[in-house]
Design an enzyme around this catalytic site. Sequence first.
Site, PDB file in Angstrom:
ATOM      1  N   LYS A 119       0.821  -1.213   0.000  1.00 39.30           N
ATOM      2  CA  LYS A 119       0.000   0.000   0.000  1.00 39.30           C
ATOM      3  C   LYS A 119       0.851   1.257   0.000  1.00 39.30           C
ATOM      4  O   LYS A 119       0.490   2.259  -0.608  1.00 39.30           O
ATOM      5  CB  LYS A 119      -0.943   0.021   1.208  1.00 39.30           C
ATOM      6  N   LYS A 214      -4.760 -10.092  -7.393  1.00 38.50           N
ATOM      7  CA  LYS A 214      -5.933 -10.252  -6.535  1.00 38.50           C
ATOM      8  C   LYS A 214      -7.086  -9.353  -7.006  1.00 38.50           C
ATOM      9  O   LYS A 214      -6.841  -8.221  -7.404  1.00 38.50           O
ATOM     10  CB  LYS A 214      -5.516  -9.839  -5.110  1.00 38.50           C
ATOM     11  N   LYS A 217     -10.662  -3.704  -4.713  1.00 37.58           N
ATOM     12  CA  LYS A 217     -11.425  -2.493  -4.982  1.00 37.58           C
ATOM     13  C   LYS A 217     -10.534  -1.388  -5.516  1.00 37.58           C
ATOM     14  O   LYS A 217     -11.026  -0.406  -6.054  1.00 37.58           O
ATOM     15  CB  LYS A 217     -12.210  -2.030  -3.754  1.00 37.58           C
TER      16      LYS A 217
END
Length: 356
Positions: A119, A214, A217
């Site tokens: 992230k 993966k 969102k």
Amino acid sequence: MAAFLPRVFSGMQPTSTLHLGNYLGALVNWVAMQETHDCIYCVVDMHAITPSMEVWGGPVELTRATREVAAAYIAAGVDPKRSIIFNQSQVTGHAELAWVFNTVARLGWLNRMTQFKEKAGKDRENVSVGLYDYPVLMAADILLYKATHVPVGEDQKQHLELTRDIAQKFNNDFAEQIEKLGTGTGDLGFFPLPEPMIQGPATRVMSLRDGTKKMSKSDASDFSRINLTDDADTIAQKIRKAKTDPEALPSEEKGLEGRPEAENLVGIYAGLSGATRAQVLSQFGGGQFSGFKGALVDLSVAKLGPIAAEMRRLLADPGHVDAILSDGADRADAIAAPIMRDVKDIVGFVRRRQAS
Ligand code: AMP
Ligand code: TRP
């Protein structure tokens, strides 16, 4: 001495709309676990604000997404009477326990977290402290209720290991005080070491555009995922356009090796139908993808259509959803408060006197 009571805790972040990965990786297991466990399902709004504000979308979006995620839990089959559904920020113990755990967890442990590295990317100096501390808050979520089982997707495994490390270190660091106050559970200590429950044929649902990534969102392409709010036409279009390879479907699971897109679609079919991958392949093996995709469209629309419709119905009355969250928060707080009082005693914080 008695063991810990089996108790389930899990949560999802209210950041944009939930997708098929959330549903198959976590939600279907949440629903099933209600049969055997006391379950607490949280909308983790405090986790949602850990990236920068442009990423989490701002206050209006946070409120909308919190209600939407709660509605998704209910529409998928979580019963708000039997289980507890609430949003994290309503129960103050999450933040309080996270602070105590900040002093138990070690920098080296957090430095190993792969989700943070992904992230934060290259801009590590500029990300929020909250993003770094995210897994400590997650440990507090679970242990605030002394939860013993945590149903999640594969990507949360490392965070669960950290939770166990924090529980163990707290139990060790304060062993003497826990013993003195008699607040422990025999040799097990004060906190249980929670078990991750990573179950089913679709613990890691992949992107429809790239079987090595993966489903998420944050993917820029909406065609990479099926959202729980997608209508039948959108679902059909996304599945028909999903990446595949030119070979026919194999009849046995080992034939899926090295074919990530095929493996993913078979896993999705298995997850939605409740069958195993082997059963799906014995039905569709040898056939072309077009036929299989047609069947997958029908199955997806049949399973997800009613969930989307129920979400729309619930969200038409936000006051009702808010009332469910408040009721859940009261019940969650009733479990958390005595545990948090014990933690404060163990640490040595002087407590405020109860009003008489
Ligand atoms: P999040 O959306 O990151 O809050 O994740 C909520 C839950 O969904 C967690 O239990 C995740 O492990 C699970 N999850 C998210 N994405 C996927 C995926 N692509 N496949 C399986 N599980 C997933
Ligand atoms: N970190 C989890 C995720 O991104 C969400 C989460 C927060 C969670 N607290 C939790 C999951 C406690 C299980 C238990 O998916």
